[in-house]
Design an enzyme around this catalytic site. Structure first.
Site, PDB file in Angstrom:
ATOM      1  N   ALA A 110       0.871  -1.176   0.000  1.00 16.96           N
ATOM      2  CA  ALA A 110       0.000   0.000   0.000  1.00 16.96           C
ATOM      3  C   ALA A 110       0.904   1.221   0.000  1.00 16.96           C
ATOM      4  O   ALA A 110       1.253   1.766   1.042  1.00 16.96           O
ATOM      5  CB  ALA A 110      -0.921  -0.016   1.206  1.00 16.96           C
ATOM      6  N   ILE A 111       1.337   1.597  -1.200  1.00 15.30           N
ATOM      7  CA  ILE A 111       2.255   2.711  -1.381  1.00 15.30           C
ATOM      8  C   ILE A 111       1.436   3.934  -1.810  1.00 15.30           C
ATOM      9  O   ILE A 111       0.536   3.815  -2.646  1.00 15.30           O
ATOM     10  CB  ILE A 111       3.316   2.372  -2.462  1.00 15.30           C
ATOM     11  CG1 ILE A 111       4.059   1.061  -2.119  1.00 15.30           C
ATOM     12  CG2 ILE A 111       4.287   3.528  -2.667  1.00 15.30           C
ATOM     13  CD1 ILE A 111       4.962   1.102  -0.917  1.00 15.30           C
ATOM     14  N   ASP A 201      -5.852  -3.412  -4.112  1.00 12.20           N
ATOM     15  CA  ASP A 201      -7.142  -2.856  -4.547  1.00 12.20           C
ATOM     16  C   ASP A 201      -8.173  -3.968  -4.731  1.00 12.20           C
ATOM     17  O   ASP A 201      -8.803  -4.093  -5.781  1.00 12.20           O
ATOM     18  CB  ASP A 201      -6.953  -2.054  -5.844  1.00 12.20           C
ATOM     19  CG  ASP A 201      -6.301  -2.863  -6.953  1.00 12.20           C
ATOM     20  OD1 ASP A 201      -5.662  -3.899  -6.650  1.00 12.20           O
ATOM     21  OD2 ASP A 201      -6.444  -2.482  -8.129  1.00 12.20           O
ATOM     22  N   HIS A 221      -5.851 -15.117 -15.010  1.00 10.75           N
ATOM     23  CA  HIS A 221      -6.347 -13.746 -15.196  1.00 10.75           C
ATOM     24  C   HIS A 221      -7.806 -13.822 -15.644  1.00 10.75           C
ATOM     25  O   HIS A 221      -8.128 -14.558 -16.588  1.00 10.75           O
ATOM     26  CB  HIS A 221      -5.483 -13.074 -16.265  1.00 10.75           C
ATOM     27  CG  HIS A 221      -5.690 -11.602 -16.401  1.00 10.75           C
ATOM     28  ND1 HIS A 221      -6.905 -11.041 -16.724  1.00 10.75           N
ATOM     29  CD2 HIS A 221      -4.815 -10.566 -16.271  1.00 10.75           C
ATOM     30  CE1 HIS A 221      -6.767  -9.721 -16.792  1.00 10.75           C
ATOM     31  NE2 HIS A 221      -5.513  -9.399 -16.509  1.00 10.75           N
ATOM     32  N   THR A 233      -1.758 -11.456 -23.415  1.00  6.59           N
ATOM     33  CA  THR A 233      -0.951 -10.222 -23.491  1.00  6.59           C
ATOM     34  C   THR A 233       0.439 -10.428 -22.874  1.00  6.59           C
ATOM     35  O   THR A 233       0.899  -9.649 -22.051  1.00  6.59           O
ATOM     36  CB  THR A 233      -1.689  -9.049 -22.813  1.00  6.59           C
ATOM     37  OG1 THR A 233      -2.077  -9.449 -21.488  1.00  6.59           O
ATOM     38  CG2 THR A 233      -2.917  -8.661 -23.589  1.00  6.59           C
ATOM     39  N   GLU A 291       3.880  -8.533 -14.092  1.00  8.56           N
ATOM     40  CA  GLU A 291       2.995  -9.628 -14.559  1.00  8.56           C
ATOM     41  C   GLU A 291       3.581 -10.359 -15.773  1.00  8.56           C
ATOM     42  O   GLU A 291       3.461 -11.576 -15.878  1.00  8.56           O
ATOM     43  CB  GLU A 291       1.619  -9.050 -14.894  1.00  8.56           C
ATOM     44  CG  GLU A 291       0.603 -10.080 -15.345  1.00  8.56           C
ATOM     45  CD  GLU A 291      -0.766  -9.441 -15.544  1.00  8.56           C
ATOM     46  OE1 GLU A 291      -1.496  -9.320 -14.555  1.00  8.56           O
ATOM     47  OE2 GLU A 291      -1.090  -9.057 -16.691  1.00  8.56           O
ATOM     48  N   ASP A 314     -13.341  -9.510 -11.466  1.00 10.23           N
ATOM     49  CA  ASP A 314     -13.726  -8.106 -11.563  1.00 10.23           C
ATOM     50  C   ASP A 314     -15.172  -8.074 -12.026  1.00 10.23           C
ATOM     51  O   ASP A 314     -15.458  -8.249 -13.214  1.00 10.23           O
ATOM     52  CB  ASP A 314     -12.802  -7.374 -12.556  1.00 10.23           C
ATOM     53  CG  ASP A 314     -13.037  -5.871 -12.549  1.00 10.23           C
ATOM     54  OD1 ASP A 314     -14.193  -5.452 -12.298  1.00 10.23           O
ATOM     55  OD2 ASP A 314     -12.072  -5.128 -12.781  1.00 10.23           O
TER      56      ASP A 314
HETATM   57  N1  UDP Z   1       0.536  -0.158  -5.724  1.00  4.75           N
HETATM   58  C1  UDP Z   1       0.647   0.740  -4.649  1.00  4.75           C
HETATM   59  N2  UDP Z   1       0.740   2.068  -4.898  1.00  4.75           N
HETATM   60  C2  UDP Z   1       0.724   2.596  -6.146  1.00  4.75           C
HETATM   61  C3  UDP Z   1       0.593   1.706  -7.232  1.00  4.75           C
HETATM   62  C4  UDP Z   1       0.496   0.344  -6.993  1.00  4.75           C
HETATM   63  O1  UDP Z   1       0.667   0.312  -3.509  1.00  4.75           O
HETATM   64  O2  UDP Z   1       0.797   3.825  -6.291  1.00  4.75           O
HETATM   65  C5  UDP Z   1       0.483  -1.599  -5.453  1.00  4.75           C
HETATM   66  C6  UDP Z   1      -0.889  -2.003  -4.900  1.00  4.75           C
HETATM   67  O3  UDP Z   1      -0.718  -3.098  -4.050  1.00  4.75           O
HETATM   68  C7  UDP Z   1      -1.602  -2.392  -6.178  1.00  4.75           C
HETATM   69  C8  UDP Z   1      -0.486  -3.089  -6.939  1.00  4.75           C
HETATM   70  O4  UDP Z   1       0.679  -2.319  -6.645  1.00  4.75           O
HETATM   71  O5  UDP Z   1      -2.725  -3.208  -5.931  1.00  4.75           O
HETATM   72  C9  UDP Z   1      -0.698  -3.191  -8.456  1.00  4.75           C
HETATM   73  O6  UDP Z   1      -1.146  -1.964  -8.994  1.00  4.75           O
HETATM   74  P1  UDP Z   1      -2.652  -1.787  -9.497  1.00  4.75           P
HETATM   75  O7  UDP Z   1      -3.557  -2.515  -8.597  1.00  4.75           O
HETATM   76  O8  UDP Z   1      -2.902  -0.313  -9.682  1.00  4.75           O
HETATM   77  O9  UDP Z   1      -2.616  -2.508 -10.920  1.00  4.75           O
HETATM   78  P2  UDP Z   1      -3.899  -3.117 -11.692  1.00  4.75           P
HETATM   79  O10 UDP Z   1      -4.473  -4.203 -10.840  1.00  4.75           O
HETATM   80  O11 UDP Z   1      -4.863  -1.980 -11.880  1.00  4.75           O
HETATM   81  O12 UDP Z   1      -3.321  -3.611 -12.972  1.00  4.75           O
HETATM   82  C1  GAL Z   2      -5.914  -5.744 -17.355  1.00  3.61           C
HETATM   83  C2  GAL Z   2      -5.339  -5.505 -15.984  1.00  3.61           C
HETATM   84  C3  GAL Z   2      -3.851  -5.275 -16.068  1.00  3.61           C
HETATM   85  C4  GAL Z   2      -3.195  -6.401 -16.842  1.00  3.61           C
HETATM   86  C5  GAL Z   2      -3.858  -6.545 -18.171  1.00  3.61           C
HETATM   87  C6  GAL Z   2      -3.228  -7.680 -18.976  1.00  3.61           C
HETATM   88  O1  GAL Z   2      -7.248  -6.126 -17.272  1.00  3.61           O
HETATM   89  O2  GAL Z   2      -5.926  -4.354 -15.399  1.00  3.61           O
HETATM   90  O3  GAL Z   2      -3.297  -5.184 -14.787  1.00  3.61           O
HETATM   91  O4  GAL Z   2      -3.327  -7.585 -16.097  1.00  3.61           O
HETATM   92  O5  GAL Z   2      -5.244  -6.791 -18.018  1.00  3.61           O
HETATM   93  O6  GAL Z   2      -3.699  -7.662 -20.292  1.00  3.61           O
HETATM   94 MN    MN Z   3      -4.838  -4.260  -8.766  1.00  4.12          MN
END
Ligand code: UDP
Ligand code: GAL
Ligand code: MN
Length: 341
Positions: A110-111, A201, A221, A233, A291, A314
């Site tokens: 949690a940054i 999140d 995923h 991807t 990832e 989601d």
């Molecule tokens: N994260 C954080 N601060 C930030 C950006 C990311 O702590 O400013 C951490 C947080 O745990 C987050 C994870 O990195 O859940 C991955 O980023 P995010 O969830 O935004 O990616 P997404 O799931 O939207 O691809």
């Molecule tokens: C999105 C997700 C990203 C990444 C991507 C891969 O739905 O938000 O974090 O996983 O898919 O295509």
């Molecule tokens: Mn996330």
């Protein structure tokens, strides 16, 4: 004489049948039995201490001719289970892991503004995550004062680990690999048996328990579980350490949930961190950051369990298809621009 024993025998048989019936009708009933361990195993201890409790559990028989699920793949070609509702008996698994007195670590970053996700994450984890087992939450943050205090159940503790933030969200996400691998050596290997690494999140909305534990696991995923490998991807540039050609790959794993034994998680996070450093030195950043590297690693080191998208969902984006009998760990809607900057 034989005649006079007949009513007694009848009574006994009836009693056994009734008890058996109860077990079949309510599989969670446990019958308690005590036995003493074999002689001479640890002669220094008094006999009373060597008495071991055996819980004999009654549950529906697994039927060889009846598949647990007909609508989804439940086993990878390398014979790792794919974990879906209906494929496991949680009572059997809980008993196995309780006997090991397993301790599970859950890391979450949690940054900066992501501290706002912690309250719901932790509160729902208390309701659904590894209930009945020993749990250590490891919260990595640059804002320790903003970590909410959440009431924890017995055998559960929270550790706040202060770490530096980073300017770019991509760097925050990627540096998780380095920090987890560092802390594996510094404390995780001494404190927990398994380590689960999750996005912040998210919230738990149904059971997530010991059925996920295995030396190395990844999670499908939710956006790609029906896709062909050409559509995944993955990183497609050969210059990157994360490169996977179009005709390779098993699944598309999401970076938001993976884990395993501390030793395996340490290997994975260290390898991904080193691959990201090599990319950086070569002036390239993989398309989906950590990832992409996770996917490359899990192709080279196939996981021993794969979690279905029940464990990463989601609902806003994908609704609630019938094949997902449970939605266990789900995305909390967020405004990307606002929360990341
Ligand atoms: N994260 C954080 N601060 C930030 C950006 C990311 O702590 O400013 C951490 C947080 O745990 C987050 C994870 O990195 O859940 C991955 O980023 P995010 O969830 O935004 O990616 P997404 O799931 O939207 O691809
Ligand atoms: C999105 C997700 C990203 C990444 C991507 C891969 O739905 O938000 O974090 O996983 O898919 O295509
Ligand atoms: Mn996330």
């Amino acid at each position: 004489r034989a005649c006079s024993l007949r009513p007694l025998a009848f009574l006994l048989v009836t009693l056994v049948l009734v008890l058996f019936g109860m077990g079949v009708l309510s599989p969670r009933i446990l019958m308690l039995e005590t036995r003493s361990e074999g002689e001479g195993q640890s002669p220094a201890e008094p006999l009373a201490c060597r008495a071991v409790l055996f819980f004999r559990m009654l549950y529906p028989q697994p039927m060889v001719m009846t598949p647990s699920r007909k609508d989804v793949l439940v086993l990878t070609p390398w014979l790792a289970p794919i974990v879906w509702e209906g494929t496991f008996n949680i009572d059997i698994l809980n008993e196995q892991f309780r006997l090991q007195n397993v301790t599970v670590g859950l890391t979450v970053f949690a940054i900066k503004r992501y501290v706002v996700f912690l309250k719901l994450f932790l509160e729902t984890a208390e309701q659904h995550f590894m209930v009945g087992h020993r749990v250590h939450y490891y919260v990595f943050t640059d804002r320790p004062a903003d970590v909410p205090s959440v009431a924890l159940g017995e055998g559960r503790r929270l550790v706040v680990l202060e770490v530096p933030g980073a300017a770019r969200w991509q760097d925050v996400s990627m540096r998780r690999m380095q920090m987890i691998s560092d802390f594996c050596e510094r404390r995780f290997q001494r404190e927990v048996d398994f380590l689960i690494c999750a996005d912040a999140d998210m919230r738990f909305s149904d059971h997530v328990g010991v059925e996920i534990l295995s030396p190395l696991f990844g999670t499908l995923h939710p956006g790609f579980y029906r896709a062909t490998r050409q559509a995944f991807t993955y990183e497609r540039r050969p210059q990157s350490q994360a490169y996977i050609p179009r005709d390779q790959g098993d699944f598309y794993y999401m970076g938001a949930l993976f884990g395993g034994s501390v030793a395996e998680v340490q290997r994975l996070t260290k390898a991904c961190h080193q691959a990201m450093m090599a990319d950086h030195a070569n002036g390239i950043e993989a398309v989906w950051h950590d990832e992409s590297h996770l996917n490359r690693y899990l192709l080279d080191h196939r996981p021993t369990k794969v979690l279905s998208p029940e464990y990463l969902w989601d609902e806003q984006l994908l609704g609630r298809p019938a094949v997902m009998r449970k939605l266990r760990f789900v995305a909390v809607p967020k405004n990307h621009q606002q929360i990341r900057n």
